[in-house]
Design an enzyme around this catalytic site. Structure first.
Site, mmCIF file in Angstrom:
data_model
loop_
_atom_site.group_PDB
_atom_site.id
_atom_site.type_symbol
_atom_site.label_atom_id
_atom_site.label_comp_id
_atom_site.label_asym_id
_atom_site.label_seq_id
_atom_site.Cartn_x
_atom_site.Cartn_y
_atom_site.Cartn_z
ATOM 1 N N PRO A 110 -2.480 9.946 -0.552
ATOM 2 C CA PRO A 110 -2.812 8.698 0.138
ATOM 3 C C PRO A 110 -1.540 7.910 0.421
ATOM 4 O O PRO A 110 -0.745 7.654 -0.472
ATOM 5 C CB PRO A 110 -3.709 7.970 -0.868
ATOM 6 C CG PRO A 110 -3.305 8.522 -2.196
ATOM 7 C CD PRO A 110 -2.907 9.940 -1.964
ATOM 8 N N GLU A 138 -4.978 3.949 1.038
ATOM 9 C CA GLU A 138 -5.729 3.044 0.167
ATOM 10 C C GLU A 138 -6.385 1.943 0.995
ATOM 11 O O GLU A 138 -5.730 1.258 1.785
ATOM 12 C CB GLU A 138 -4.797 2.398 -0.859
ATOM 13 C CG GLU A 138 -5.509 1.401 -1.755
ATOM 14 C CD GLU A 138 -4.544 0.503 -2.521
ATOM 15 O OE1 GLU A 138 -4.962 -0.123 -3.503
ATOM 16 O OE2 GLU A 138 -3.365 0.419 -2.112
ATOM 17 N N CYS A 147 -0.288 2.648 -7.408
ATOM 18 C CA CYS A 147 0.613 2.007 -6.457
ATOM 19 C C CYS A 147 1.230 0.747 -7.063
ATOM 20 O O CYS A 147 0.502 -0.139 -7.527
ATOM 21 C CB CYS A 147 -0.122 1.650 -5.169
ATOM 22 S SG CYS A 147 0.971 0.932 -3.925
#
Length: 443
Positions: A18, A43, A116
């Site tokens: 992602p 995301e 993240c």
């Protein structure tokens, strides 16, 4: 669009990671074409998704999740439906479940971003911020596993100590998730820091569920052969690629990297086909160019302010089928439907395309299904007086019809010699009237 009720397997897979602004539909389809087994979308934040309405886009043949301002937040299509994983940013179990139920019939898996470190992800307790709250992690994942029909995964970063990392991943495994992706860096580390293959390996040797190794692009993976070396170094079940795939998606190809310009043109064709916003297209192409942005074509791309300007910098090979699809989209018509058969006697192909309840076909047969469909598309385009995608031909403003001459009859017989190579040359074409007998029937 309903996904087959088969569980997505995470063993021995090559996976597109992602990536914000990169993991949109054109890039995901390109990665699949080059050999990726699974692709993750970028995301997407739970609150944003919960504002969206699910819309079946009959013109593009996609399923779109559209925000109140008409912006498409997530777009997917049948080609990826059994291999796309929806990654969400969330810090609330009930919101996460609501998003999962919104998209579960259009994706193959659900993933929660827990790795993240960027502010847009960590604000509100999402992304890597979740790593400091194992109770919340457990609640979110357990709720998703119990409440959705799709396999659930999560993507994490490693913690400051191996002991804490192993404690967390064992707790995550007990929630019943299908796999865990591990970026082998700590929350505060960046690509210039070495990836910790040893810690990913320790996780893989501890858990019974598949572990997906991530973070090897900078130091370990420059070509396809390096992917397996990275997998062995981490003892992982599968490998997830981010930047290496962003730079050149053909990294997934066993036969080796394809020339960058070829890859970019193929990406642009998908961007055209699925009406990708030019700013996103430009961003992804700039990531591929990297140190070539100062080249003449790179400067053209960097300055582009529309899709047309992007095409001028890196002109894609526009085919008749692409022209016809684009025109149908602009005219708000259903996408063209091709019916193609093979003649047993000589194994040649013929195709009929239906557009706005009108059928078009060539009177001759082609050597391949693809050529037969392109020929049928040309028949339709000529009947409408539209560009066919030939080099130097005016386009791609396909929404502007050319004025028909008085003797043109879009439904009548056409005998023309298109200036195209190979099997598309010197063929009589015919457009069929509505209700006319289909010449392919019974052959």
């Amino acid at each position: 669009m309903i996904v087959n009720n088969l569980s997505l397997c995470y063993q021995n897979k090559l996976i597109l990671a992602p990536m914000v602004r990169v993991g949109t539909l054109p890039m995901r389809l390109l990665a699949l074409d080059y050999g990726a087994d699974i692709v993750y979308c970028e995301e997407l934040i739970d609150l944003k998704m919960l504002q969206c309405k699910r819309v079946v886009n009959e013109v593009l043949s996609t399923v779109d999740f559209v925000a109140p301002d008409d912006r498409v937040v997530f777009r997917t299509c049948e080609k990826e439906q059994n291999r796309v994983v929806f990654q969400m940013g969330t810090s609330d179990a009930e919101r996460a479940l609501a998003v999962a139920r919104l998209v579960e019939n259009d994706v193959a898996g659900i993933d929660v971003n827990m790795g993240c470190p960027k502010e847009y992800s960590t604000k509100g307790g999402m992304g890597a911020a979740l790593l400091s709250d194992p109770d919340k992690i457990e609640k979110i994942l357990s709720t998703l596993v119990r409440g959705t029909c799709r396999p659930v995964t999560c993507k994490i970063r490693i913690l400051p100590s191996l002991e804490d990392t192993l404690s967390l991943v064992k707790r995550i495994e007990r929630t019943g998730i299908a796999a865990i992706a591990v970026h082998g860096r700590k929350r505060e580390e960046r690509p210039q820091h070495p990836v910790s293959c040893e810690i990913i390996k320790a996780i893989a040797e501890t858990l019974s569920i598949p572990v997906i190794a991530n973070g090897g692009s900078h130091d370990h993976i420059q070509q396809h052969l390096d992917i397996e070396n990275f997998r062995q170094a981490t003892a992982a079940s599968s490998v997830m690629l981010a930047r290496a795939a962003m730079w050149n998606p053909s990294i997934f190809l066993k036969d080796g990297l394809r020339p960058l310009e070829e890859v970019m043109q193929k990406y642009i064709r998908y961007a055209v086909q699925y009406d990708n916003h030019y700013t996103n297209t430009k961003y992804c192409l700039c990531q591929m160019l990297r140190d070539q942005l100062e080249s003449p074509q790179g400067r053209l791309l960097h300055a582009a302010q529309s899709s047309q300007e992007i095409w001028r910098a890196y002109p894609p090979q526009i085919t008749p089928k692409m022209c016809l699809l684009e025109w149908c989209r602009r005219e708000k018509l259903a996408q063209p439907v091709y019916e193609t058969v093979q003649r047993p006697l000589d194994r040649l192909f013929c195709s009929i395309v239906t557009v706005a309840e009108q059928k078009y076909q060539s009177t001759l047969w082609d050597k391949s299904k693809k050529l037969a469909e392109q020929t049928a598309a040309i028949v339709c385009l000529r009947s409408q007086g539209l560009p066919e995608g030939r080099l130097g031909e005016e386009s791609p403003s396909l929404h502007k019809r050319k004025r028909e001459t008085p003797d043109q009859d879009p439904g009548g017989l056409r005998v023309q010699e298109p200036e195209l190579p190979g099997e598309l040359c010197k063929k009589p074409f015919v457009a069929l009237e509505s209700g006319e007998e289909n010449p392919l029937e019974g052959r």
